[in-house]
Design a protein around this motif. Sequence first.
Motif, PDB file in Angstrom:
ATOM      1  N   ILE A 180       0.840  -1.201   0.000  1.00 57.85           N
ATOM      2  CA  ILE A 180       0.000   0.000   0.000  1.00 57.85           C
ATOM      3  C   ILE A 180       0.877   1.253   0.000  1.00 57.85           C
ATOM      4  O   ILE A 180       0.640   2.200  -0.763  1.00 57.85           O
ATOM      5  N   TYR A 181       1.919   1.252   0.826  1.00 59.31           N
ATOM      6  CA  TYR A 181       2.832   2.400   0.876  1.00 59.31           C
ATOM      7  C   TYR A 181       3.429   2.647  -0.512  1.00 59.31           C
ATOM      8  O   TYR A 181       3.470   3.799  -1.000  1.00 59.31           O
TER       9      TYR A 181
ATOM     10  N   LEU B 241       2.371   1.618  -3.582  1.00 60.97           N
ATOM     11  CA  LEU B 241       1.406   1.980  -4.616  1.00 60.97           C
ATOM     12  C   LEU B 241       0.927   3.431  -4.462  1.00 60.97           C
ATOM     13  O   LEU B 241       0.861   4.185  -5.441  1.00 60.97           O
ATOM     14  N   LEU B 242       0.601   3.823  -3.238  1.00 63.40           N
ATOM     15  CA  LEU B 242       0.109   5.185  -3.031  1.00 63.40           C
ATOM     16  C   LEU B 242       1.220   6.202  -3.288  1.00 63.40           C
ATOM     17  O   LEU B 242       0.970   7.282  -3.834  1.00 63.40           O
ATOM     18  N   SER B 243       2.458   5.858  -2.917  1.00 54.20           N
ATOM     19  CA  SER B 243       3.578   6.771  -3.186  1.00 54.20           C
ATOM     20  C   SER B 243       3.789   6.937  -4.692  1.00 54.20           C
ATOM     21  O   SER B 243       3.981   8.059  -5.184  1.00 54.20           O
ATOM     22  N   GLU B 244       3.741   5.823  -5.422  1.00 56.58           N
ATOM     23  CA  GLU B 244       3.850   5.892  -6.891  1.00 56.58           C
ATOM     24  C   GLU B 244       2.760   6.781  -7.476  1.00 56.58           C
ATOM     25  O   GLU B 244       3.007   7.599  -8.356  1.00 56.58           O
ATOM     26  N   SER B 245       1.549   6.588  -6.979  1.00 57.20           N
ATOM     27  CA  SER B 245       0.406   7.337  -7.505  1.00 57.20           C
ATOM     28  C   SER B 245       0.577   8.833  -7.250  1.00 57.20           C
ATOM     29  O   SER B 245       0.302   9.668  -8.122  1.00 57.20           O
TER      30      SER B 245
END
Lengths: 251, 251
Positions: free
Chosen positions: A235-236, A238-242
């Motif tokens: 989750i960390y 994916l959200l950072s990439e986004s």
Amino acid sequence: MIRVVLLGTGNMAHHLYDAFSSTERVQVVQVVGRNKEALKHFENTSSDFGSIAQADIYIIAVNDLSISTVKQELTEINGLIVHTSGSVPIDDLKPNKNIGIFYPLQTFSKARKVDFWTVPICIEANSQENLNLLATLAKTISHRLYEINSEQRKTIHLAAVFANNFTNHLYDIAHEICVAHQVPFEILKPLILETAQKVQSHPPSSMQTGPARRNDTETIAKHLEQLGNQKQKEIYTLLSESIKENYGEKL
Amino acid sequence: MIRVVLLGTGNMAHHLYDAFSSTERVQVVQVVGRNKEALKHFENTSSDFGSIAQADIYIIAVNDLSISTVKQELTEINGLIVHTSGSVPIDDLKPNKNIGIFYPLQTFSKARKVDFWTVPICIEANSQENLNLLATLAKTISHRLYEINSEQRKTIHLAAVFANNFTNHLYDIAHEICVAHQVPFEILKPLILETAQKVQSHPPSSMQTGPARRNDTETIAKHLEQLGNQKQKEIYTLLSESIKENYGEKL
């Protein structure tokens, strides 16, 4: 005076009942539900769907999957039948003649009192007359009235999953991290509140901060090391990439 | 009366300056920064790091990467030197003799006034005497004081990324979904606020709702279809899985 029958005894029914009870412009003539224990919270109750009272509006306030079951009990009804769901289309209430939606967009739980005047109510109906009746009803308990069609309502419901369900899950992960390292979750509460308050007056994109926003790869790597749980790492990441993608686009 | 020198002119420096200016128990004797334009907000300013005033506490309120640069200007200082960062260890302030951390856990932006009394301040120092001095300083502006070591502070900073940065990104995605379908984002604001308010008094896990929480695979499939953006689909899927796993475990 608008006469209302409430069908259902859950959180939504509770909060609507309390809101309608606070105005003299609405009379809840009956609350109908199968669960006799749950009915005790209300007055003028019935657990017999065969003896539904006369009313102007019948509000089906049950979970999405039960709406069609309850609706089948209402085939003889001439009044306006509405449900309170964010995702069920208005056409699911056919073949009744007078149908509509009365969707208060808020997260309700029995433990918390809600100021209904601030709750946006999304209405939709199959005729102008029915829409006017729903607008009159909504205005007795809320200052925020929106005319929203079924397609838009689906969008709102989807956006609400991000803004409410997923957000709460992130709070839960923050809580888990605190517990795992013996830090009081308490300490994050003012931050959580301020984050929500900021977007009341500013677009969320302009309020974005943090390691991903400033592309601070060193801190991101350290954080990933600290996380013990594989799902939390995913989750960390994916959200950072986004966030990085969004910020990159806006440069 | 505690004499303070503030080093830095960003959001953190602004909010600390305003908070200290509201109490007679603290005197900000100097604000030091390289950016002359930014210094205009303050009184008793200097852009010369070679002529730093005498004080009890020197607060380095700059971004993480600049802390070591500013620290190098303070090697001759005998007073207590602290920084305001969530992730930089106290030892990075060595070899100075009196060092500590003064970390207000809140998201600051110039556009919003913050009630500092509600802001948790995490303090740490290399001696009991220095810790006492920081506690006295913290109490002049906040009711919420926490003694937190560098290891715990790293945990808090990580949890705050979930509770603040990632949460704000979810608000941003909700905003994007609304914009893409011509629905006013406005309509979600009370929901966002209530979601944050609920966890002020209840554990987040007990407040979890939504399609993933009730394993409503039909709604999840519909939502994934509605999402136009691949990244948003991935986020929806991963967070839903994570919620399902948590809920499954707790059954």
